[in-house]
Write a protein that holds these residues in place. Sequence first.
Motif, PDB file in Angstrom:
ATOM      1  N   GLU B 208      -2.431   6.678   3.075  1.00  0.00           N
ATOM      2  CA  GLU B 208      -2.459   5.423   3.834  1.00  0.00           C
ATOM      3  C   GLU B 208      -3.138   5.603   5.183  1.00  0.00           C
ATOM      4  OE1 GLU B 208       1.548   4.097   3.869  1.00  0.00           O
ATOM      5  OE2 GLU B 208       1.325   3.035   1.983  1.00  0.00           O
ATOM      6  N   SER B 211      -7.054   6.133   4.425  1.00  0.00           N
ATOM      7  CA  SER B 211      -7.727   4.918   3.969  1.00  0.00           C
ATOM      8  C   SER B 211      -7.625   3.826   5.035  1.00  0.00           C
ATOM      9  CB  SER B 211      -7.124   4.435   2.661  1.00  0.00           C
ATOM     10  OG  SER B 211      -5.837   3.916   2.891  1.00  0.00           O
ATOM     11  N   ARG B 212      -6.908   4.100   6.132  1.00  0.00           N
ATOM     12  CA  ARG B 212      -6.826   3.190   7.277  1.00  0.00           C
ATOM     13  C   ARG B 212      -6.155   1.848   6.942  1.00  0.00           C
ATOM     14  NH1 ARG B 212      -8.385   7.382   9.473  1.00  0.00           N
ATOM     15  NH2 ARG B 212     -10.053   7.528  11.025  1.00  0.00           N
ATOM     16  N   ILE B 213      -5.328   1.853   5.889  1.00  0.00           N
ATOM     17  CA  ILE B 213      -4.666   0.580   5.583  1.00  0.00           C
ATOM     18  C   ILE B 213      -3.371   0.467   6.384  1.00  0.00           C
ATOM     19  CG2 ILE B 213      -3.298   1.400   3.619  1.00  0.00           C
ATOM     20  CD1 ILE B 213      -3.839  -1.359   2.361  1.00  0.00           C
ATOM     21  N   GLU B 215      -2.389   0.293   9.436  1.00  0.00           N
ATOM     22  CA  GLU B 215      -2.168  -0.677  10.506  1.00  0.00           C
ATOM     23  C   GLU B 215      -2.088  -2.099   9.946  1.00  0.00           C
ATOM     24  OE1 GLU B 215      -4.563   0.131  13.893  1.00  0.00           O
ATOM     25  OE2 GLU B 215      -3.650  -1.462  15.078  1.00  0.00           O
ATOM     26  N   VAL B 216      -2.809  -2.325   8.829  1.00  0.00           N
ATOM     27  CA  VAL B 216      -2.715  -3.633   8.177  1.00  0.00           C
ATOM     28  C   VAL B 216      -1.290  -3.852   7.669  1.00  0.00           C
ATOM     29  CG1 VAL B 216      -3.570  -5.026   6.264  1.00  0.00           C
ATOM     30  CG2 VAL B 216      -5.137  -3.539   7.503  1.00  0.00           C
TER      31      VAL B 216
END
Lengths: 311, 446
Positions: B208, B211-213, B215-216
Motif C-alpha cells: 500500500e 503503490s501510494r494508495i 493516503e487515498v
Amino acid sequence: MNSILVTNEVTKHFGSYTALNKVSLEIPKNSIYGLLGPNGAGKTTLIRIINQITFPDSGSVIFDGEPLAPHHIATIGYLPEERGLYKSMKVGEQAVYLARLKGLSKLEAKKRLKFWFDRLDIGDWWNKKIQELSKGMAQKIQFIVTVLHEPKLLIFDEPFSGFDPINANLIKDEILRLRDQGTSIIFSTHRMESVEELCEYIALIHESEKILDGKLTDIKKEYKNNRFAIGLSTPHGETLQQQLYSKFDVSDFDFNPNESQMNFTVQLPSDDSKGLLHYLTTLGNINHFEEKIPSANEIFIRTIQNKSIHE
Amino acid sequence: MSKLPLIIKREYLAKVRNKSFIIMTFLSPILMVGMVVLIAYLTSLNDSEKKAVAVLNESNFFTADFTTTDDVAYFRFFNLDLQQSKDSVERMGYSGLLHIPDSDSLEAVAKNAYFYSKDAPSSILLDRLESVFQDRLREKKLHDLGVSSQDFARVKSKFEINTATYSGQQNIKGINEIKAGIGGAFGYLIMMFIIIYGGFVMRSVIEEKTSRIIEVIISSVKPFQLMLGKIIGTAMAGVTQFAIWIVSAGLLFVVVLSFLDLDMGTLTAGQDMLKGAAGEMAPSIPSVSKTVNLYTNEVLKIPFMMLATFFLIYFVLGYLIYSSIYAAIGAAVDNETDTQQFIFPIILPLMLAIYVGFFSVFSNPHGPIAVGFSLFPLTSPIVMMMRLPEGIGEGGVPLWEVLTSITLLIGTFIGIVWLAAKIYRVGILMYGKKPSYKDLYKWLKY
C-alpha cells in the motif's frame, strides 16, 4: 455562511520541527482556492489536517459551519500528491471499494461509476487491472474516484502531475465544471502558472506560515505598480528615445529601424495612465498599450523577498 | 466502525485471489507428500544397495562367522597375499577387504584384524563387522568363565520404576513427553502461523505504501481501522488455507481408503481378529495390556476441549500482538529489504519460545524457566500451549499461572497495538528514508 472551511491559528509540530505556525484561512464556497507555496512549506500538512489524517496541536478547523468531525470525511474528496491505486485489483472493483469507503452504497457507486466511465469514454476498462493501464489512464481512474461521492469540498494536491497536456486539459475542464455545479475546491500547487487561470482566491504559504491571502484580482491590484508596456510605430526611434528617457522612467527599450517599431516599458510614479497615453499619441501610432499586472509567481517572489528583508 | 467489514473483505479477497496464495495452498501439500515419498524412496535406495566385502582370513578363527546377510555379502579369498587381495578387491569394485591375520589367540587375531577400503567405510558396515567380532569375543569370554549362552540370556533383565502422585494416581513414564509433544505441536502451529501471516500483513502494508494508495484510503478511514482490517482479513485467509488443507487431507484419506477397499476389508477383519485375540490373550499378559490401557487412558484424559479453547485464546492474542508489530514494521519501511533489522527482534522471542519450550517443558514442565516463559507475554502463547496438555489445577498448570499469563497477554496486546498503531499512522506517510529505532521512538510522540 459563505465559507466552506475556516482554519483558526492552526499549528502543527513534528517533534521539534514546526510544520504549520498559526495558519488562519477562510475558504469561500463555490470557488477555486489556490494554496500556493514551495515544496516543504506546509501545504500538505494543512491538507492532511483538513482530511483528518493528522490533527493540529492547537487551533481549530470549521467545516461548513461546524467544527470538523469524522463524519465530514464523506463530504470531502481528496486527491493526494502521493497517489496510486492497488495494482493487482480490477478497476471497477477498486473504484466501488473506494466509493464504499466514502459511504456510498454498492448500487449507487456502480451507477455513478457507469456515468463517469461513459463520460470519460473508458467503459471497457472495468475489468482491467491497474497494472495493465498506463500512468495517465490510472490518473483518470484516480480522478473519478476522488469526485465520485459528490463532495462539497474537493482538495487537489498537484492534480496535473502525471497527466499529459490533453488529459490535463480534460481534467481542468472537469474541475471547472464541478465548480460551476457548486463544489468548493482547494487547489494546492507549487506551479504558479496553473494558478492564474483557475484560482479565484489564493493563499501563500511559506516556511510554515501564511504570508498572503485573498482574492487573486485584489492581490494583483495591490501588487500592480503602474508599469506599462508600450508599442509605438515611428521612424524617429533614436531622437524619441532621449526625449522619453528625460521625461519618464523607461526600461526595456527596443527600436527596430527596418520596421519602424519601438517597444519599451514605463514606470509611472502614480496611476496617471491617461496623461501618459495622451503624451504618447503625439509621438506616433500606438499599437500596444498594456498595464503590466504582476503574475502570481512575481507576487510570490516579491512577498518572500519583502518578508526576508523585514526580518 | 461500519467500514471495517469492507476492509476485511477486501484484504481477504486480495489474499485468497492472489496467484501465489492459490498455488501455495494446493501445491504445498503435494510438495510435502512428494518430499516424504522422495526421502523414503532415496533412503530405501541407499539401504537396498548390498555391500560386498572380501574376507582374507589367515587365522583358524572366524572361519564360519562371516556369512552373507541381507545387506552384506562376504566373499572369501584363499591363497592370496594381502597386496594381491587389495588389488583384486579394488578391481572388482567391492566395498572393502577384511584382513584377519593369523595369531595364536582369538583376542590377538581380533586385535590385528584390519578393514581396507577405497573411501572411509560407512558406520553401518563397520557396525556389522564389529558386531561379528564382539559376539565371538563375548562367547569366548563366557565360555572361559563357564557360563553357557542360555544362562547368559537369562541374566539379562530390564527394570522400570513405578511412579505415582501423592494422591495415588499412577504416573507413566514418557507421558510427559507425549503431552509436551501434543502441546508442542500446538505451539509450533502458532509460531508458524505468526511468522507466515505476520509476514503477509507486513508485505501488504508495504504494498500500500509503494503503490501510494495509502493516503487515498486513510482520507476515508482511520489508519487503525485499516491496520485492524488488514490483520483480521489476512488471518481469515490463513484460516481458509488451513481449512482447505484439513479438508483435502481428509478427502485424500477417504480416496486412498476407497482405492484400497480390499485392504480396508482385511484391515477391519484384522481388527476383529485383534480384538478377539486381545480378548483371549488379555488374561495371559495382563501387565502389557495394563500399561497400554494406562497410556490410552492418560492420553484420553488430556482435556482436548479445554486445549482447543485455550489454543484459540492464545492463538488469537499471540497473532494480534505479533501481526500488529509486523504491520508497524511494514509501515516504517519503503521496501522489504529494509525490514531485516526490525524482523530479527520479533523472530527472536518466537524461536526462544519454541526451543526453550521444547527443552524445559519436556524435562520439567514446572521448572522456573518453563513457568517464566509461559508467563512472559511474547513467549506465553507457545510455551503455555506446551504445558497445558497436563491440564489445569492439581498435577497440571496452576490456575493462577494461566490467568496471569492471559491477563499479561491482554495487557501487552493493548499496549503493543497502541504503540504499533502510532508507528503505523506516522510511518505510512513517510517516504524515502530508512528509519532507525530512534526515528520510530520519535514517531511515537508525533
